[in-house]
Write a protein that holds these residues in place. Structure first.
Motif, PDB file in Angstrom:
ATOM      1  N   THR A 188       4.544  -2.319   9.160  1.00  0.00           N
ATOM      2  CA  THR A 188       5.537  -2.448   7.960  1.00  0.00           C
ATOM      3  C   THR A 188       6.347  -3.450   8.008  1.00  0.00           C
ATOM      4  OG1 THR A 188       5.389  -0.003   7.569  1.00  0.00           O
ATOM      5  CG2 THR A 188       7.335  -1.284   6.476  1.00  0.00           C
ATOM      6  N   THR A 189       6.920  -3.800   9.039  1.00  0.00           N
ATOM      7  CA  THR A 189       7.965  -4.787   9.330  1.00  0.00           C
ATOM      8  C   THR A 189       7.091  -6.365   9.140  1.00  0.00           C
ATOM      9  OG1 THR A 189       9.167  -3.818  10.964  1.00  0.00           O
ATOM     10  CG2 THR A 189       9.575  -6.097  11.042  1.00  0.00           C
ATOM     11  N   MET A 190       6.025  -6.412   9.817  1.00  0.00           N
ATOM     12  CA  MET A 190       5.041  -7.628   9.756  1.00  0.00           C
ATOM     13  C   MET A 190       4.712  -7.973   8.370  1.00  0.00           C
ATOM     14  SD  MET A 190       5.203  -9.133  12.666  1.00  0.00           S
ATOM     15  CE  MET A 190       6.957  -8.414  12.870  1.00  0.00           C
ATOM     16  N   TYR A 191       4.351  -6.950   7.548  1.00  0.00           N
ATOM     17  CA  TYR A 191       3.936  -7.057   6.358  1.00  0.00           C
ATOM     18  C   TYR A 191       5.056  -7.629   5.484  1.00  0.00           C
ATOM     19  CZ  TYR A 191       2.030  -5.872   1.515  1.00  0.00           C
ATOM     20  OH  TYR A 191       1.635  -5.543   0.326  1.00  0.00           O
ATOM     21  N   CYS A 192       6.218  -6.963   5.283  1.00  0.00           N
ATOM     22  CA  CYS A 192       7.188  -7.172   4.777  1.00  0.00           C
ATOM     23  C   CYS A 192       7.868  -8.462   4.817  1.00  0.00           C
ATOM     24  CB  CYS A 192       8.520  -5.989   4.903  1.00  0.00           C
ATOM     25  SG  CYS A 192       8.255  -4.651   3.903  1.00  0.00           S
ATOM     26  N   VAL A 193       8.198  -9.070   5.981  1.00  0.00           N
ATOM     27  CA  VAL A 193       8.612 -10.190   6.345  1.00  0.00           C
ATOM     28  C   VAL A 193       7.498 -11.346   5.869  1.00  0.00           C
ATOM     29  CG1 VAL A 193      10.256  -9.476   8.174  1.00  0.00           C
ATOM     30  CG2 VAL A 193       7.857 -10.512   8.756  1.00  0.00           C
ATOM     31  N   GLY A 194       6.226 -10.879   6.121  1.00  0.00           N
ATOM     32  CA  GLY A 194       5.214 -12.062   5.474  1.00  0.00           C
ATOM     33  C   GLY A 194       5.256 -12.181   4.205  1.00  0.00           C
ATOM     34  N   ILE A 195       5.158 -11.161   3.593  1.00  0.00           N
ATOM     35  CA  ILE A 195       5.472 -11.042   1.946  1.00  0.00           C
ATOM     36  C   ILE A 195       6.544 -11.743   1.394  1.00  0.00           C
ATOM     37  CG2 ILE A 195       5.572  -9.710  -0.164  1.00  0.00           C
ATOM     38  CD1 ILE A 195       2.756  -9.483   0.785  1.00  0.00           C
ATOM     39  N   LEU A 196       7.646 -11.417   2.102  1.00  0.00           N
ATOM     40  CA  LEU A 196       8.922 -12.136   1.802  1.00  0.00           C
ATOM     41  C   LEU A 196       8.873 -13.580   1.829  1.00  0.00           C
ATOM     42  CD1 LEU A 196      12.178 -12.130   1.165  1.00  0.00           C
ATOM     43  CD2 LEU A 196      12.609 -11.956   3.630  1.00  0.00           C
ATOM     44  N   THR A 197       8.422 -14.032   3.102  1.00  0.00           N
ATOM     45  CA  THR A 197       8.320 -15.553   3.246  1.00  0.00           C
ATOM     46  C   THR A 197       7.551 -15.945   2.292  1.00  0.00           C
ATOM     47  OG1 THR A 197       8.689 -15.080   5.554  1.00  0.00           O
ATOM     48  CG2 THR A 197       7.828 -17.124   5.089  1.00  0.00           C
ATOM     49  N   PHE A 223      12.425  -4.537   2.455  1.00  0.00           N
ATOM     50  CA  PHE A 223      13.041  -5.483   3.464  1.00  0.00           C
ATOM     51  C   PHE A 223      14.774  -5.461   3.194  1.00  0.00           C
ATOM     52  CE2 PHE A 223      14.888  -9.295   4.949  1.00  0.00           C
ATOM     53  CZ  PHE A 223      14.465  -9.500   6.139  1.00  0.00           C
ATOM     54  N   ILE A 224      14.863  -5.788   1.758  1.00  0.00           N
ATOM     55  CA  ILE A 224      16.411  -5.972   1.794  1.00  0.00           C
ATOM     56  C   ILE A 224      17.093  -4.470   1.842  1.00  0.00           C
ATOM     57  CG2 ILE A 224      18.079  -6.318   0.010  1.00  0.00           C
ATOM     58  CD1 ILE A 224      16.125  -8.135  -1.287  1.00  0.00           C
ATOM     59  N   ILE A 225      16.472  -3.290   1.324  1.00  0.00           N
ATOM     60  CA  ILE A 225      16.977  -2.092   1.582  1.00  0.00           C
ATOM     61  C   ILE A 225      17.037  -1.767   3.251  1.00  0.00           C
ATOM     62  CG2 ILE A 225      16.394   0.288   1.437  1.00  0.00           C
ATOM     63  CD1 ILE A 225      15.020  -0.148  -1.362  1.00  0.00           C
TER      64      ILE A 225
END
Length: 231
Positions: free
Chosen positions: A115-124, A216-218
């Motif tokens: 979940t972390t890797m997916y979210c930071v990847g999408i955000l970036t 990610f923000i939440i």
């Protein structure tokens, strides 16, 4: 109903569920005496967050499942090495809060890594493409791959800076011998994340998911709030 409308509804539903769980946890931890209840249900929150990410992802394909599997396998491998040898992250130990363990590591840590890797990847990826359109710049594909992976790895470390104090306060894990988080932990987080972010960038799957940015923000707001106010 158009595909666009369907995903807008999915984003709204997922956002509402995520906000409900995280706000409930903040209220429960800060303003009630039922701390143990909310802490014990952390595994449920992790699983729901992962399911919501998959629910809101457009056009799930084999590449996404490969990334999903790689994150879980790599995350658990990193953690097993760290727990049992101290060669990664430092000297730490998991409590029983996060459920069933394998070689001393909760299986749900694999879910957290994905979940972390997916979210930071999408955000970036989404912020980078927004800047690319806004300022109309181009760089080589090779440089773009390196840039996206490195920035995402730094963002993962940034999130971990706020996650770690909360995890200690809620007794998810503890650091030894004095309870202090070693700088080495963040170094390992960066390089462990970097490997997975190169995979994220290279693999061909849809990288547009507004909910992942919201999540990610939440989570960041949740970690900061609990870190500052939970005693």
């Amino acid at each position: 109903m158009t595909s666009s409308s369907l995903f807008k509804r999915k984003y709204k539903l997922a956002l509402g569920i995520s906000l409900l769980f995280h706000l409930s946890a903040i209220i429960g931890l800060l303003f009630t005496d039922y701390h143990d209840f909310f802490i014990d249900n952390t595994p449920l929150n992790l699983i729901i967050s992962m399911l919501l990410v998959l629910y809101t992802h457009q056009k799930i394909n084999k590449s996404l499942w490969f990334f999903f599997s790689a994150c879980i396998f790599a995350g658990l491998t990193y953690e097993v090495i760290g727990i049992n040898t101290g060669l990664l992250f430092g000297d730490y130990e998991y409590s029983s809060v996060m459920g069933y363990k394998i070689f001393g590591v909760p299986v749900l840590l694999g879910v957290l890594w994905f979940t972390t890797m997916y979210c930071v990847g999408i955000l970036t990826y989404q912020v980078y493409n927004w800047l690319k359109v806004k300022y109309n710049f181009t760089i080589s594909n090779q440089l773009e791959i390196h840039l996206l992976a490195i920035i995402a790895a730094f963002i993962a470390v940034f999130l971990d800076l706020f996650l770690e104090p909360v995890a200690i306060k809620l007794n998810f894990w503890q650091w030894f011998p004095y309870g202090e988080i070693p700088i080495y932990n963040y170094v390992c987080w960066f390089f462990g994340s970097l490997i997975l972010q190169y995979l994220f960038v290279i693999l061909k799957f849809n990288k547009q998911n507004k909910f992942a940015v919201y999540l990610f923000i939440i989570q960041l707001i949740f970690f900061i709030t609990i870190s500052l106010f939970f005693k």
